[in-house]
Design an enzyme around this catalytic site. Structure first.
Site, PDB file in Angstrom:
ATOM      1  NE  ARG A 149      93.598  76.871 -35.575  1.00 54.19           N
ATOM      2  CZ  ARG A 149      93.133  75.634 -35.439  1.00 54.19           C
ATOM      3  NH1 ARG A 149      92.593  75.229 -36.537  1.00 54.19           N
ATOM      4  NH2 ARG A 149      93.478  75.076 -34.569  1.00 54.19           N
TER       5      ARG A 149
ATOM      6  CG  HIS B 206      87.221  75.038 -38.047  1.00 52.93           C
ATOM      7  ND1 HIS B 206      87.833  76.199 -37.432  1.00 52.93           N
ATOM      8  CD2 HIS B 206      87.835  74.037 -37.761  1.00 52.93           C
ATOM      9  CE1 HIS B 206      88.768  75.591 -37.112  1.00 52.93           C
ATOM     10  NE2 HIS B 206      88.934  74.471 -37.152  1.00 52.93           N
TER      11      HIS B 206
HETATM   12  P1  NAP Z   1     101.904  69.455 -37.047  1.00 47.63           P
HETATM   13  O1  NAP Z   1     101.930  67.915 -36.964  1.00 47.63           O
HETATM   14  O2  NAP Z   1     102.358  70.065 -36.045  1.00 47.63           O
HETATM   15  O3  NAP Z   1     102.433  69.811 -38.397  1.00 47.63           O
HETATM   16  C1  NAP Z   1     102.508  70.986 -38.894  1.00 47.63           C
HETATM   17  C2  NAP Z   1     103.670  71.055 -40.316  1.00 47.63           C
HETATM   18  O4  NAP Z   1     103.556  72.359 -40.600  1.00 47.63           O
HETATM   19  C3  NAP Z   1     105.016  70.353 -40.092  1.00 47.63           C
HETATM   20  O5  NAP Z   1     105.103  69.742 -41.226  1.00 47.63           O
HETATM   21  C4  NAP Z   1     105.843  71.822 -39.903  1.00 47.63           C
HETATM   22  O6  NAP Z   1     107.134  71.591 -40.620  1.00 47.63           O
HETATM   23  C5  NAP Z   1     104.912  72.609 -40.786  1.00 47.63           C
HETATM   24  N1  NAP Z   1     105.391  74.012 -40.632  1.00 47.63           N
HETATM   25  C6  NAP Z   1     105.150  74.687 -39.466  1.00 47.63           C
HETATM   26  N2  NAP Z   1     105.825  75.809 -39.477  1.00 47.63           N
HETATM   27  C7  NAP Z   1     106.099  76.149 -40.720  1.00 47.63           C
HETATM   28  C8  NAP Z   1     106.652  77.030 -41.357  1.00 47.63           C
HETATM   29  N3  NAP Z   1     107.138  78.115 -41.035  1.00 47.63           N
HETATM   30  N4  NAP Z   1     107.036  76.922 -42.855  1.00 47.63           N
HETATM   31  C9  NAP Z   1     106.857  75.651 -43.443  1.00 47.63           C
HETATM   32  N5  NAP Z   1     106.339  74.497 -42.776  1.00 47.63           N
HETATM   33  C10 NAP Z   1     105.920  74.743 -41.413  1.00 47.63           C
HETATM   34  O7  NAP Z   1     100.278  69.874 -37.333  1.00 47.63           O
HETATM   35  P2  NAP Z   1      98.971  68.851 -37.645  1.00 47.63           P
HETATM   36  O8  NAP Z   1      98.554  68.100 -36.381  1.00 47.63           O
HETATM   37  O9  NAP Z   1      99.222  68.266 -38.998  1.00 47.63           O
HETATM   38  O10 NAP Z   1      97.845  70.053 -37.811  1.00 47.63           O
HETATM   39  C11 NAP Z   1      98.205  70.981 -38.933  1.00 47.63           C
HETATM   40  C12 NAP Z   1      97.010  72.147 -38.478  1.00 47.63           C
HETATM   41  O11 NAP Z   1      95.882  71.892 -39.063  1.00 47.63           O
HETATM   42  C13 NAP Z   1      96.753  72.607 -37.087  1.00 47.63           C
HETATM   43  O12 NAP Z   1      97.793  73.404 -36.300  1.00 47.63           O
HETATM   44  C14 NAP Z   1      95.304  73.302 -37.251  1.00 47.63           C
HETATM   45  O13 NAP Z   1      95.668  74.667 -37.537  1.00 47.63           O
HETATM   46  C15 NAP Z   1      94.867  72.645 -38.583  1.00 47.63           C
HETATM   47  N6  NAP Z   1      93.598  71.744 -38.164  1.00 47.63           N
HETATM   48  C16 NAP Z   1      92.538  72.204 -38.762  1.00 47.63           C
HETATM   49  C17 NAP Z   1      91.399  71.368 -38.588  1.00 47.63           C
HETATM   50  C18 NAP Z   1      90.026  71.614 -39.146  1.00 47.63           C
HETATM   51  O14 NAP Z   1      89.128  71.116 -38.991  1.00 47.63           O
HETATM   52  N7  NAP Z   1      90.015  72.706 -40.094  1.00 47.63           N
HETATM   53  C19 NAP Z   1      91.331  70.166 -37.827  1.00 47.63           C
HETATM   54  C20 NAP Z   1      92.835  69.980 -37.193  1.00 47.63           C
HETATM   55  C21 NAP Z   1      93.811  70.707 -37.468  1.00 47.63           C
HETATM   56  P3  NAP Z   1     108.049  70.339 -39.638  1.00 47.63           P
HETATM   57  O15 NAP Z   1     107.343  68.928 -40.322  1.00 47.63           O
HETATM   58  O16 NAP Z   1     109.340  70.777 -40.470  1.00 47.63           O
HETATM   59  O17 NAP Z   1     107.919  70.850 -38.181  1.00 47.63           O
HETATM   60  C1  GLV Z   2      90.884  72.053 -35.223  1.00 48.38           C
HETATM   61  O1  GLV Z   2      90.688  73.042 -35.991  1.00 48.38           O
HETATM   62  C2  GLV Z   2      92.134  71.518 -34.718  1.00 48.38           C
HETATM   63  O2  GLV Z   2      92.881  72.266 -34.343  1.00 48.38           O
HETATM   64  O3  GLV Z   2      91.801  70.445 -34.271  1.00 48.38           O
END
Ligand code: NAP
Ligand code: GLV
Length: 325
Positions: free
Chosen positions: A240, A288
């Protein structure tokens, strides 16, 4: 509540301050044929959502703050994306399940983007594009992938998928998460928690941010963190915009400490036309688009979450609001 008590024709409101949500309607009509669908977004006003007390589910991206608190019949909130920070930012958020999307296609889209961002810079593709403009046949030095260390902050659904894809190319991959990880394949090392952050950073020639935006992660990509990366490091932010302290990035690039940045998420979206990131020679900006989820996937996941919530089971996409993700 039992399955038999489930309303057959929920009222679903689509909320967004930023997105015209009409692209979701055909998929939701297919998955919820009896539902009343109230489209929202920049082209719509609160008048289109009346009466608010009939709304059972909200599907949203950057919902208008305070509106959901005025929906007394609301049962759950569905994000159209993986992140829920745009929902939890509402200071009047009602205490209801907040669900996110977990989608293999979204994960492979993200892996493709991240592999592109890493190889683009690591293999000097900007120099080749420049060479082509002047019809110049000129090779750049090649560092083998195994000698380029890529660190992924956030080893969750998306981060882990990226880690596998990068390791398959041959990069030396490491991940950082909140809790410890076990069972990672060889070639992917892992770090966790604030105590291991500096060790993790010291081995990141490229750092990819795939963290959720929470109180703990906001502003993490700032001067302190940049100083712990090796000289010349490349920062890829696909998390983000508010993970990044924008002036600190410009300073770290202009001082020569960081080699470049690839940015897909911004504090203000769309990125204003006069923003310095657009014209910075060592910043690549994308709007994005790192990955997306198909409307039908969102509608189907909303349905399984809704059914679970109504029958008192944990929703498959539910987030932990105490953790913030
Ligand atoms: P997720 O499955 O919830 O994974 C989050 C990861 O971050 C987990 O490994 C978690 O650790 C780690 N984490 C959270 N808080 C932390 C902290 N304080 N210190 C260290 N590690 C921490 O999320 P996801 O589905 O992979 O998505 C991640 C993010 O990608 C979304 O929240 C969004 O912001 C972004 N995103 C961007 C796009 C885009 O197009 N740019 C698209 C989709 C998502 P644990 O494994 O220990 O819980
Ligand atoms: C996009 O940024 C998402 O959170 O899926």
């Amino acid at each position: 509540m039992t399955e038999t008590a489930m309303p057959k024709d929920p009222t679903i409101a689509f909320l967004s301050d930023q997105l015209d949500t009409r692209y979701l309607l055909p998929a939701f009509r297919e998955v919820f044929p009896q539902a009343r669908l109230l489209p929202g977004g920049t082209a719509h006003s609160e008048a289109d959502l009346q009466p608010l007390d009939a709304i059972d589910m909200v599907v949203c991206w950057m919902p208008q703050h305070g509106l959901m608190a005025r929906m007394p019949g609301l049962k759950m909130i569905q994000s159209v994306g993986a992140g829920v920070d745009h929902i939890t930012a509402d200071p009047d958020l009602p205490a209801l399940p907040v669900c996110r999307i977990v989608d293999p296609d979204m994960a492979s889209g993200m892996a493709a983007y991240v592999c592109w961002a890493v190889t683009h810079r690591q293999r000097s593709m900007d120099a080749y594009l420049d060479s082509q403009r002047s019809a110049r046949w000129q090779e750049q030095a090649v560092v083998p992938a195994r000698r380029h260390r890529v660190g992924i902050a956030g080893l969750g659904t998306l981060g882990l998928h990226c880690a596998h894809a990068l390791a398959a190319i041959g990069y030396a991959v490491r991940g950082w998460s909140r809790g410890p990880k076990t069972g990672l394949p060889g070639g992917i090392s892992s770090f966790h928690g604030p105590d291991q952050l500096d060790d993790f950073l010291s081995g990141c020639d490229t750092l990819v941010c795939l963290l959720p935006l929470t109180d703990e992660t906001q502003g993490l990509l700032g001067a302190r963190l940049f100083a712990r990366l090796p000289a010349g490091a490349h920062v890829v932010n696909v998390g983000r915009g508010d993970h990044l302290v924008e002036p600190d990035l410009i300073e770290a690039l202009d001082s020569g400490h960081l080699g470049g940045a690839t940015l897909d998420a911004f504090s203000q979206e769309p990125l204003p036309q006069d923003h310095p990131f657009w014209r910075h020679p060592r910043i690549t900006v994308t709007p994005h688009i790192a990955t997306r989820t198909a409307p039908l996937v969102i509608a189907r996941q909303a349905k399984s979450n809704y059914e679970a919530v109504l029958s008192g089971r944990p929703a498959p996409g539910a987030t932990d609001l105490a953790r913030g993700y």
